[in-house]
Design a protein around this motif. Sequence first.
Motif, PDB file in Angstrom:
ATOM      1  N   PRO A  83     -16.468  15.211  20.783  1.00 30.34           N
ATOM      2  CA  PRO A  83     -15.605  14.393  21.514  1.00 30.34           C
ATOM      3  C   PRO A  83     -14.976  13.129  21.189  1.00 30.34           C
ATOM      4  O   PRO A  83     -13.935  12.766  21.862  1.00 30.34           O
ATOM      5  CB  PRO A  83     -16.563  13.713  22.799  1.00 30.34           C
ATOM      6  N   ALA A  84     -15.661  12.230  20.691  1.00 30.83           N
ATOM      7  CA  ALA A  84     -15.403  10.701  20.138  1.00 30.83           C
ATOM      8  C   ALA A  84     -14.646  11.094  19.683  1.00 30.83           C
ATOM      9  O   ALA A  84     -12.718  10.406  19.633  1.00 30.83           O
ATOM     10  CB  ALA A  84     -16.273  10.247  20.116  1.00 30.83           C
ATOM     11  N   ASP A  87     -11.038  11.855  21.278  1.00 32.70           N
ATOM     12  CA  ASP A  87     -11.152  10.666  22.627  1.00 32.70           C
ATOM     13  C   ASP A  87      -9.813   9.908  21.662  1.00 32.70           C
ATOM     14  O   ASP A  87      -9.008   9.450  21.997  1.00 32.70           O
ATOM     15  CB  ASP A  87     -12.308   9.883  22.931  1.00 32.70           C
ATOM     16  N   VAL A 119     -14.759   6.860  14.591  1.00 37.20           N
ATOM     17  CA  VAL A 119     -15.670   7.986  15.022  1.00 37.20           C
ATOM     18  C   VAL A 119     -16.405   9.111  13.115  1.00 37.20           C
ATOM     19  O   VAL A 119     -17.558   8.787  13.311  1.00 37.20           O
ATOM     20  CB  VAL A 119     -14.707   8.876  15.260  1.00 37.20           C
ATOM     21  N   PRO A 167     -24.524  12.897  23.267  1.00 37.75           N
ATOM     22  CA  PRO A 167     -23.733  11.373  23.597  1.00 37.75           C
ATOM     23  C   PRO A 167     -22.519  11.212  22.539  1.00 37.75           C
ATOM     24  O   PRO A 167     -23.466  10.544  21.699  1.00 37.75           O
ATOM     25  CB  PRO A 167     -24.106  11.356  23.964  1.00 37.75           C
ATOM     26  N   GLN A 168     -22.002  10.864  22.312  1.00 39.63           N
ATOM     27  CA  GLN A 168     -20.505  10.578  22.015  1.00 39.63           C
ATOM     28  C   GLN A 168     -19.053   9.830  22.402  1.00 39.63           C
ATOM     29  O   GLN A 168     -19.027  10.276  23.379  1.00 39.63           O
ATOM     30  CB  GLN A 168     -20.219  10.744  20.024  1.00 39.63           C
ATOM     31  N   VAL A 169     -18.736   7.994  21.813  1.00 37.52           N
ATOM     32  CA  VAL A 169     -17.550   7.891  23.251  1.00 37.52           C
ATOM     33  C   VAL A 169     -16.512   7.047  21.372  1.00 37.52           C
ATOM     34  O   VAL A 169     -17.200   6.168  21.182  1.00 37.52           O
ATOM     35  CB  VAL A 169     -18.224   7.105  23.736  1.00 37.52           C
ATOM     36  N   PHE A 170     -15.886   6.741  21.677  1.00 33.08           N
ATOM     37  CA  PHE A 170     -14.224   6.299  21.046  1.00 33.08           C
ATOM     38  C   PHE A 170     -13.631   5.349  22.264  1.00 33.08           C
ATOM     39  O   PHE A 170     -13.026   6.013  23.255  1.00 33.08           O
ATOM     40  CB  PHE A 170     -13.234   7.200  20.437  1.00 33.08           C
ATOM     41  N   LEU A 171     -13.728   3.805  22.460  1.00 28.81           N
ATOM     42  CA  LEU A 171     -13.048   3.113  23.155  1.00 28.81           C
ATOM     43  C   LEU A 171     -12.399   2.226  22.475  1.00 28.81           C
ATOM     44  O   LEU A 171     -12.033   1.945  21.258  1.00 28.81           O
ATOM     45  CB  LEU A 171     -13.843   2.282  23.931  1.00 28.81           C
ATOM     46  N   ALA A 187     -16.805   3.293  18.141  1.00 29.40           N
ATOM     47  CA  ALA A 187     -17.429   4.168  18.892  1.00 29.40           C
ATOM     48  C   ALA A 187     -18.294   4.362  18.514  1.00 29.40           C
ATOM     49  O   ALA A 187     -19.091   3.015  18.118  1.00 29.40           O
ATOM     50  CB  ALA A 187     -16.904   5.694  17.393  1.00 29.40           C
ATOM     51  N   VAL A 189     -22.012   6.957  18.848  1.00 27.12           N
ATOM     52  CA  VAL A 189     -22.355   7.757  18.529  1.00 27.12           C
ATOM     53  C   VAL A 189     -23.891   8.559  18.773  1.00 27.12           C
ATOM     54  O   VAL A 189     -24.938   7.104  18.256  1.00 27.12           O
ATOM     55  CB  VAL A 189     -21.948   8.642  16.843  1.00 27.12           C
ATOM     56  N   CYS A 199     -23.032   2.902  15.365  1.00 27.40           N
ATOM     57  CA  CYS A 199     -21.747   2.606  15.989  1.00 27.40           C
ATOM     58  C   CYS A 199     -20.980   2.107  14.489  1.00 27.40           C
ATOM     59  O   CYS A 199     -21.554   1.841  13.469  1.00 27.40           O
ATOM     60  CB  CYS A 199     -22.790   1.083  16.083  1.00 27.40           C
TER      61      CYS A 199
END
Length: 202
Positions: A83-84, A87, A119, A167-171, A187, A189, A199
Amino acid sequence: MLPASLDEAVDALAAAPAAVPVAGATDLMEAVNAGRLRPAALVGLGRITELRGWRYEDGGTAVLGAGLTHARMDRPDFAALIPALADAARTAGPPQVRNVGTLGGNIVSAAPAGDTLPVLTALEASVTLARADGTREVPVSHLLTGLDPVRPGELLTWVRVPLLHAPQVFLKATGRSGPARATASVALVLDPARRAVRCAVG
């Protein structure tokens, strides 16, 4: 030069180590237009279909072709997997950039604003570098820091990404609304197997 296979591309780079491999050319043309790069020759990778896909590998790893475009990484099947990274690909630029810009190009150019780089670093991804006499595996973080750079005659072929299923995210922050170059990115994770949080900041 327009090789039709991975072997032909590696042979072309062995014959002309100063040549620059090119797929989407979004970062390359920016460097050429700004006068930062004057390639002696180009090796076009657009005809090598095997580098444009991805597959699973035993041990919970996704193997991504260096020619995988940002637009392809934004599709739902890929987004469910990493997912990241999806993103990051989704915000990499306007549609015309996402349609041709590639994962391998993003890594090799190592631009500070490269959206996929935080990421890949947080996920502890690695790349396969191929040359006429064999291949070697290098962590993405080593390429980005210059600890183990791409050598003349080498071609980045595959990106190996551990699948964390967590869960993982990129902003990212930009100077304007909509897809734009990052002024800062992050990023984050989770790695349940190691009971860790990783991070990376761009």
